[in-house]
Write a protein that holds these residues in place. Structure first.
Motif, mmCIF file in Angstrom:
data_model
loop_
_atom_site.group_PDB
_atom_site.id
_atom_site.type_symbol
_atom_site.label_atom_id
_atom_site.label_comp_id
_atom_site.label_asym_id
_atom_site.label_seq_id
_atom_site.Cartn_x
_atom_site.Cartn_y
_atom_site.Cartn_z
ATOM 1 N N UNK A 136 0.830 -1.211 0.000
ATOM 2 C CA UNK A 136 0.000 0.000 0.000
ATOM 3 C C UNK A 136 0.863 1.258 0.000
ATOM 4 N N UNK A 137 1.985 1.211 0.702
ATOM 5 C CA UNK A 137 2.920 2.343 0.687
ATOM 6 C C UNK A 137 3.473 2.527 -0.720
ATOM 7 N N UNK A 138 3.859 1.426 -1.364
ATOM 8 C CA UNK A 138 4.388 1.507 -2.728
ATOM 9 C C UNK A 138 3.347 2.114 -3.667
ATOM 10 N N UNK A 139 2.095 1.702 -3.519
ATOM 11 C CA UNK A 139 1.040 2.260 -4.367
ATOM 12 C C UNK A 139 0.915 3.766 -4.143
ATOM 13 N N UNK A 140 0.951 4.203 -2.901
ATOM 14 C CA UNK A 140 0.829 5.640 -2.606
ATOM 15 C C UNK A 140 1.998 6.413 -3.216
ATOM 16 N N UNK A 141 3.201 5.874 -3.108
ATOM 17 C CA UNK A 141 4.376 6.544 -3.670
ATOM 18 C C UNK A 141 4.273 6.581 -5.201
ATOM 19 N N UNK A 142 3.912 5.461 -5.795
ATOM 20 C CA UNK A 142 3.814 5.389 -7.255
ATOM 21 C C UNK A 142 2.714 6.284 -7.814
ATOM 22 N N UNK A 143 1.655 6.482 -7.043
ATOM 23 C CA UNK A 143 0.503 7.252 -7.528
ATOM 24 C C UNK A 143 0.525 8.706 -7.070
ATOM 25 N N UNK A 144 1.598 9.171 -6.492
ATOM 26 C CA UNK A 144 1.630 10.540 -5.943
ATOM 27 C C UNK A 144 1.464 11.624 -7.007
ATOM 28 N N UNK A 145 1.747 11.305 -8.266
ATOM 29 C CA UNK A 145 1.602 12.293 -9.340
ATOM 30 C C UNK A 145 0.365 12.062 -10.199
ATOM 31 N N UNK A 146 -0.491 11.156 -9.806
ATOM 32 C CA UNK A 146 -1.718 10.886 -10.563
ATOM 33 C C UNK A 146 -2.780 11.927 -10.222
ATOM 34 N N UNK A 147 -3.892 11.912 -10.959
ATOM 35 C CA UNK A 147 -4.988 12.845 -10.651
ATOM 36 C C UNK A 147 -5.482 12.668 -9.208
ATOM 37 N N UNK A 148 -6.064 13.735 -8.682
ATOM 38 C CA UNK A 148 -6.460 13.787 -7.270
ATOM 39 C C UNK A 148 -7.299 12.593 -6.807
ATOM 40 N N UNK A 149 -8.289 12.130 -7.555
ATOM 41 C CA UNK A 149 -9.075 10.994 -7.056
ATOM 42 C C UNK A 149 -8.243 9.721 -6.868
ATOM 43 N N UNK A 150 -7.345 9.444 -7.816
ATOM 44 C CA UNK A 150 -6.488 8.262 -7.693
ATOM 45 C C UNK A 150 -5.501 8.421 -6.552
ATOM 46 N N UNK A 151 -4.940 9.610 -6.429
ATOM 47 C CA UNK A 151 -4.014 9.884 -5.343
ATOM 48 C C UNK A 151 -4.722 9.724 -3.986
ATOM 49 N N UNK A 152 -5.941 10.227 -3.891
ATOM 50 C CA UNK A 152 -6.711 10.118 -2.648
ATOM 51 C C UNK A 152 -6.980 8.650 -2.312
ATOM 52 N N UNK A 153 -7.298 7.854 -3.327
ATOM 53 C CA UNK A 153 -7.514 6.426 -3.110
ATOM 54 C C UNK A 153 -6.253 5.761 -2.570
ATOM 55 N N UNK A 154 -5.134 6.035 -3.208
ATOM 56 C CA UNK A 154 -3.872 5.405 -2.809
ATOM 57 C C UNK A 154 -3.464 5.802 -1.393
ATOM 58 N N UNK A 155 -3.565 7.081 -1.085
ATOM 59 C CA UNK A 155 -3.182 7.523 0.256
ATOM 60 C C UNK A 155 -4.238 7.158 1.290
ATOM 61 N N UNK A 156 -5.496 7.086 0.861
ATOM 62 C CA UNK A 156 -6.566 6.712 1.772
ATOM 63 C C UNK A 156 -6.494 5.274 2.244
ATOM 64 N N UNK A 157 -5.867 4.419 1.447
ATOM 65 C CA UNK A 157 -5.715 3.017 1.833
ATOM 66 C C UNK A 157 -4.772 2.843 3.015
ATOM 67 N N UNK A 158 -3.822 3.751 3.168
ATOM 68 C CA UNK A 158 -2.813 3.586 4.224
ATOM 69 C C UNK A 158 -3.421 3.514 5.623
ATOM 70 N N UNK A 159 -4.221 4.491 6.039
ATOM 71 C CA UNK A 159 -4.773 4.395 7.392
ATOM 72 C C UNK A 159 -5.838 3.314 7.548
ATOM 73 N N UNK A 160 -6.379 2.797 6.442
ATOM 74 C CA UNK A 160 -7.390 1.747 6.545
ATOM 75 C C UNK A 160 -6.824 0.434 7.064
ATOM 76 N N UNK A 161 -5.511 0.264 6.991
ATOM 77 C CA UNK A 161 -4.925 -0.966 7.505
ATOM 78 C C UNK A 161 -5.131 -1.079 9.015
ATOM 79 N N UNK A 162 -5.160 0.045 9.705
ATOM 80 C CA UNK A 162 -5.315 0.008 11.169
ATOM 81 C C UNK A 162 -6.659 -0.597 11.563
ATOM 82 N N UNK A 163 -7.795 -0.096 11.033
ATOM 83 C CA UNK A 163 -9.051 -0.741 11.423
ATOM 84 C C UNK A 163 -9.163 -2.191 10.968
#
Length: 126
Positions: free
Chosen positions: A83-110
């Protein structure tokens, strides 16, 4: 059925759906396999899909629910680097994709807490 009795089955359903997706659309999962892992990304995609399906089966059965839930919690921690790799790889994508990638990170906790909660609710049950 009370929520606490449905919880393991809902978690099993989530894992089963994800496990099937690893085989139905493997390319999207191949892309997030960390390069530091040995072998081909597709091998890791299929292995994690098999693991998710096995965890789902274990969660669905009361006799194996507690160990499967603990293994699921460990699995959710173990896939965090993807999930970290996805967030790093998608950091330059359009806002919705970037939000999805970064949004997955905190979801691992729940997810980890959910799996641990399922295991805890199984204590003393057979």
């Amino acid at each position: 059925m009370p929520r606490s009795r449905r919880s393991p089955l809902l978690l099993a359903g989530l894992l089963a759906t994800s496990g099937v997706a690893h085989f139905a659309v493997p390319r999207q999962f191949d892309a997030v396999v960390p390069r530091s892992l040995p072998g081909k990304p597709r091998t890791w995609t299929h292995a994690s899909g098999v693991a998710e399906l096995a965890l789902a089966a274990g969660l669905a059965l009361p006799r194996t629910r507690k160990p499967a839930a603990l293994a699921a919690a460990a699995f959710f921690v173990g896939v965090f680097p993807a999930n970290v790799k996805m967030a790093v790889d998608w950091r330059d994508r359009p806002a919705p994709q970037k939000a999805l990638a970064f949004g997955r990170l905190p979801l691992q906790i729940p997810l980890v807490l959910w799996a641990r909660g399922v295991a805890k609710n199984q204590e003393g049950r057979v």
